[in-house]
Design a protein around this motif. Structure first.
Motif, PDB file in Angstrom:
ATOM      1  N   VAL A  24      -7.738  -2.716   0.675  1.00 57.35           N
ATOM      2  CA  VAL A  24      -8.835  -3.486   1.271  1.00 57.35           C
ATOM      3  C   VAL A  24      -8.259  -4.636   2.102  1.00 57.35           C
ATOM      4  CG1 VAL A  24     -10.806  -4.983   0.784  1.00 57.35           C
ATOM      5  CG2 VAL A  24     -10.500  -2.874  -0.508  1.00 57.35           C
ATOM      6  N   MET A  25      -7.252  -5.294   1.562  1.00 56.89           N
ATOM      7  CA  MET A  25      -6.613  -6.391   2.294  1.00 56.89           C
ATOM      8  C   MET A  25      -5.920  -5.888   3.556  1.00 56.89           C
ATOM      9  SD  MET A  25      -5.184  -8.405  -1.070  1.00 56.89           S
ATOM     10  CE  MET A  25      -4.149  -9.580  -0.201  1.00 56.89           C
ATOM     11  N   LEU A  26      -5.243  -4.748   3.462  1.00 57.25           N
ATOM     12  CA  LEU A  26      -4.573  -4.183   4.637  1.00 57.25           C
ATOM     13  C   LEU A  26      -5.588  -3.823   5.719  1.00 57.25           C
ATOM     14  CD1 LEU A  26      -2.007  -3.183   6.035  1.00 57.25           C
ATOM     15  CD2 LEU A  26      -2.311  -0.990   4.864  1.00 57.25           C
ATOM     16  N   ALA A  27      -6.723  -3.257   5.318  1.00 63.13           N
ATOM     17  CA  ALA A  27      -7.766  -2.911   6.283  1.00 63.13           C
ATOM     18  C   ALA A  27      -8.333  -4.162   6.944  1.00 63.13           C
ATOM     19  CB  ALA A  27      -8.885  -2.128   5.585  1.00 63.13           C
ATOM     20  N   ALA A  28      -8.533  -5.231   6.145  1.00 62.31           N
ATOM     21  CA  ALA A  28      -9.055  -6.482   6.698  1.00 62.31           C
ATOM     22  C   ALA A  28      -8.064  -7.101   7.678  1.00 62.31           C
ATOM     23  CB  ALA A  28      -9.364  -7.461   5.568  1.00 62.31           C
ATOM     24  N   ILE A  29      -6.784  -7.020   7.351  1.00 61.28           N
ATOM     25  CA  ILE A  29      -5.749  -7.560   8.239  1.00 61.28           C
ATOM     26  C   ILE A  29      -5.731  -6.789   9.560  1.00 61.28           C
ATOM     27  CG2 ILE A  29      -3.251  -7.728   8.550  1.00 61.28           C
ATOM     28  CD1 ILE A  29      -3.098  -8.332   5.518  1.00 61.28           C
ATOM     29  N   THR A  30      -5.834  -5.462   9.473  1.00 55.27           N
ATOM     30  CA  THR A  30      -5.844  -4.641  10.684  1.00 55.27           C
ATOM     31  C   THR A  30      -7.057  -4.957  11.551  1.00 55.27           C
ATOM     32  OG1 THR A  30      -4.702  -2.860   9.480  1.00 55.27           O
ATOM     33  CG2 THR A  30      -5.788  -2.279  11.552  1.00 55.27           C
ATOM     34  N   ALA A  31      -8.228  -5.080  10.915  1.00 50.26           N
ATOM     35  CA  ALA A  31      -9.441  -5.438  11.654  1.00 50.26           C
ATOM     36  C   ALA A  31      -9.311  -6.828  12.268  1.00 50.26           C
ATOM     37  CB  ALA A  31     -10.656  -5.381  10.727  1.00 50.26           C
ATOM     38  N   ASN A  32      -8.671  -7.733  11.541  1.00 46.85           N
ATOM     39  CA  ASN A  32      -8.464  -9.088  12.050  1.00 46.85           C
ATOM     40  C   ASN A  32      -7.573  -9.072  13.282  1.00 46.85           C
ATOM     41  OD1 ASN A  32      -8.811 -11.843  12.019  1.00 46.85           O
ATOM     42  ND2 ASN A  32      -8.107 -12.101   9.927  1.00 46.85           N
ATOM     43  N   LEU A  33      -6.548  -8.243  13.251  1.00 44.90           N
ATOM     44  CA  LEU A  33      -5.642  -8.122  14.389  1.00 44.90           C
ATOM     45  C   LEU A  33      -6.399  -7.650  15.625  1.00 44.90           C
ATOM     46  CD1 LEU A  33      -2.578  -8.260  15.156  1.00 44.90           C
ATOM     47  CD2 LEU A  33      -2.486  -5.825  14.652  1.00 44.90           C
TER      48      LEU A  33
ATOM     49  N   PHE B 231      -7.532  -3.714  -4.304  1.00 45.75           N
ATOM     50  CA  PHE B 231      -7.538  -4.840  -3.369  1.00 45.75           C
ATOM     51  C   PHE B 231      -6.444  -4.769  -2.307  1.00 45.75           C
ATOM     52  CE2 PHE B 231      -5.258  -7.128  -6.986  1.00 45.75           C
ATOM     53  CZ  PHE B 231      -4.039  -7.328  -6.341  1.00 45.75           C
ATOM     54  N   GLN B 232      -5.325  -4.083  -2.570  1.00 46.28           N
ATOM     55  CA  GLN B 232      -4.281  -4.046  -1.547  1.00 46.28           C
ATOM     56  C   GLN B 232      -4.681  -3.229  -0.316  1.00 46.28           C
ATOM     57  OE1 GLN B 232      -0.204  -4.127  -3.957  1.00 46.28           O
ATOM     58  NE2 GLN B 232      -0.219  -5.164  -2.008  1.00 46.28           N
TER      59      GLN B 232
ATOM     60  N   VAL C 258       0.829  -1.201   0.000  1.00 47.98           N
ATOM     61  CA  VAL C 258       0.000   0.000   0.000  1.00 47.98           C
ATOM     62  C   VAL C 258       0.865   1.253   0.000  1.00 47.98           C
ATOM     63  CG1 VAL C 258      -1.662   1.335   1.366  1.00 47.98           C
ATOM     64  CG2 VAL C 258      -1.996  -1.116   1.042  1.00 47.98           C
ATOM     65  N   TRP C 259       1.959   1.217   0.724  1.00 47.04           N
ATOM     66  CA  TRP C 259       2.870   2.369   0.735  1.00 47.04           C
ATOM     67  C   TRP C 259       3.406   2.650  -0.665  1.00 47.04           C
ATOM     68  CZ3 TRP C 259       4.240   6.444   3.406  1.00 47.04           C
ATOM     69  CH2 TRP C 259       5.461   7.073   3.133  1.00 47.04           C
ATOM     70  N   LYS C 260       3.736   1.623  -1.407  1.00 47.23           N
ATOM     71  CA  LYS C 260       4.232   1.802  -2.770  1.00 47.23           C
ATOM     72  C   LYS C 260       3.149   2.382  -3.686  1.00 47.23           C
ATOM     73  CE  LYS C 260       6.703  -1.255  -4.804  1.00 47.23           C
ATOM     74  NZ  LYS C 260       7.128  -2.565  -5.378  1.00 47.23           N
ATOM     75  N   LEU C 261       1.882   2.052  -3.408  1.00 47.20           N
ATOM     76  CA  LEU C 261       0.780   2.493  -4.262  1.00 47.20           C
ATOM     77  C   LEU C 261       0.072   3.737  -3.725  1.00 47.20           C
ATOM     78  CD1 LEU C 261      -0.860  -0.992  -4.951  1.00 47.20           C
ATOM     79  CD2 LEU C 261       0.404   0.386  -6.611  1.00 47.20           C
ATOM     80  N   ARG C 262       0.628   4.366  -2.711  1.00 42.29           N
ATOM     81  CA  ARG C 262      -0.086   5.419  -1.982  1.00 42.29           C
ATOM     82  C   ARG C 262      -0.551   6.562  -2.879  1.00 42.29           C
ATOM     83  NH1 ARG C 262       5.268   5.722  -1.126  1.00 42.29           N
ATOM     84  NH2 ARG C 262       6.335   7.756  -1.198  1.00 42.29           N
ATOM     85  N   HIS C 263       0.159   6.836  -3.985  1.00 44.64           N
ATOM     86  CA  HIS C 263      -0.226   7.944  -4.860  1.00 44.64           C
ATOM     87  C   HIS C 263      -1.261   7.530  -5.907  1.00 44.64           C
ATOM     88  CE1 HIS C 263       2.891  10.302  -3.016  1.00 44.64           C
ATOM     89  NE2 HIS C 263       3.856   9.488  -3.429  1.00 44.64           N
TER      90      HIS C 263
ATOM     91  N   PHE D 156      -9.076 -13.190  -1.021  1.00 39.78           N
ATOM     92  CA  PHE D 156      -9.619 -14.122  -2.010  1.00 39.78           C
ATOM     93  C   PHE D 156     -10.804 -13.506  -2.758  1.00 39.78           C
ATOM     94  CE2 PHE D 156     -12.692 -17.451  -3.129  1.00 39.78           C
ATOM     95  CZ  PHE D 156     -11.928 -18.209  -3.993  1.00 39.78           C
ATOM     96  N   ILE D 157     -11.799 -13.058  -2.032  1.00 34.40           N
ATOM     97  CA  ILE D 157     -13.029 -12.562  -2.660  1.00 34.40           C
ATOM     98  C   ILE D 157     -12.795 -11.230  -3.365  1.00 34.40           C
ATOM     99  CG2 ILE D 157     -15.365 -11.718  -2.189  1.00 34.40           C
ATOM    100  CD1 ILE D 157     -15.589 -13.859  -0.034  1.00 34.40           C
ATOM    101  N   ILE D 158     -12.063 -10.320  -2.743  1.00 33.10           N
ATOM    102  CA  ILE D 158     -11.868  -8.999  -3.329  1.00 33.10           C
ATOM    103  C   ILE D 158     -11.053  -9.064  -4.612  1.00 33.10           C
ATOM    104  CG2 ILE D 158      -9.845  -8.474  -1.904  1.00 33.10           C
ATOM    105  CD1 ILE D 158     -12.520  -6.006  -3.170  1.00 33.10           C
ATOM    106  N   THR D 159     -10.060  -9.959  -4.687  1.00 36.57           N
ATOM    107  CA  THR D 159      -9.269 -10.047  -5.912  1.00 36.57           C
ATOM    108  C   THR D 159     -10.079 -10.666  -7.050  1.00 36.57           C
ATOM    109  OG1 THR D 159      -8.315 -12.134  -5.085  1.00 36.57           O
ATOM    110  CG2 THR D 159      -7.016 -10.138  -4.791  1.00 36.57           C
ATOM    111  N   VAL D 160     -10.884 -11.667  -6.740  1.00 37.61           N
ATOM    112  CA  VAL D 160     -11.748 -12.254  -7.767  1.00 37.61           C
ATOM    113  C   VAL D 160     -12.755 -11.212  -8.256  1.00 37.61           C
ATOM    114  CG1 VAL D 160     -13.541 -13.966  -8.221  1.00 37.61           C
ATOM    115  CG2 VAL D 160     -11.486 -14.629  -6.968  1.00 37.61           C
TER     116      VAL D 160
END
Length: 204
Positions: free
Chosen positions: A171-180, A168-169, A60-65, A148-152
């Motif tokens: 979204v995945m980071l947000a899901a990981i943070t919520a999971n934590l 999706f990146q 996400v940091w690489k894609l921030r812009h 899985f679902i977001i990339t499909v």
């Protein structure tokens, strides 16, 4: 962990990291295919969350812009609701069922990737995107892999690859943070044990 088990563990971590670096996702599914046979579901989910925080955070940091926050927001909101639901299910689900379910998803996604069907892009709106985010969050909370679902879905929408990653990146980071956070509330990081499967219990 004996030597053979450690070797399988490290091989899965290497393969998952390689897949994440190459495609921007799929680490969780790659590692869980092996880790679920040598670790408990909760341990597997915790490790995927920890490693995913690093890999997706860097992505996400690489894609921030290039991030399209208006497009990303419905998926993140749905995911924030879905992840705790998945974590609750994780406390009661039989590990054998979880291993089987992840295996089936791996086969389905692998087959989809090999066939690469040419489909007409699906229409959508913010409500549908939020529902997709909800389903993605439930699966992330249940199994650990957050994409899985977001990339499909990003592929089914017919978006270009660069735009897909910009969706999706985060979204995945947000899901990981919520999971934590969900795992922490469930007591997964403490030594407290109870009758729930793998020692998880919700503490409010």
């Amino acid at each position: 962990m004996d030597g053979i088990v450690l070797a399988f563990f490290l091989f899965a971590a290497f393969a998952g990291g390689f897949a994440s670096g190459l495609a921007g996702f799929a680490m969780g599914f790659v590692v869980s295919g092996i880790w679920l046979h040598i670790l408990t579901p909760v341990q597997t989910t915790m490790l995927i969350v920890g490693y995913g925080l690093l890999t997706q955070g860097y992505g996400v940091w690489k894609l921030r812009h290039e991030l399209a926050w208006k497009s990303v927001a419905p998926f993140i909101i749905g995911g924030m609701i879905g992840v705790p639901i998945g974590t609750i299910l994780l406390t009661y689900l039989n590990p054998a069922y979880l291993r089987t379910g992840v295996g089936v998803l791996l086969v389905i996604y692998g087959s989809y990737g090999l066939v690469q069907p040419t489909l007409k892009p699906l229409p959508s709106n913010r409500l549908i995107d939020a529902e997709v985010g909800l389903a993605n969050g439930v699966l992330a909370g249940l199994t650990g892999p957050p994409g899985f679902i977001i990339t499909v879905w990003a592929q089914l929408r017919g978006w270009k690859k660069d735009f897909q990653r910009a969706i999706f990146q985060p979204v995945m980071l947000a899901a990981i943070t919520a999971n934590l956070v969900s795992l922490g509330i469930a007591g997964a990081f403490s030594n407290r044990r109870n009758r729930c499967r793998d020692g998880l219990q919700w503490h409010f």
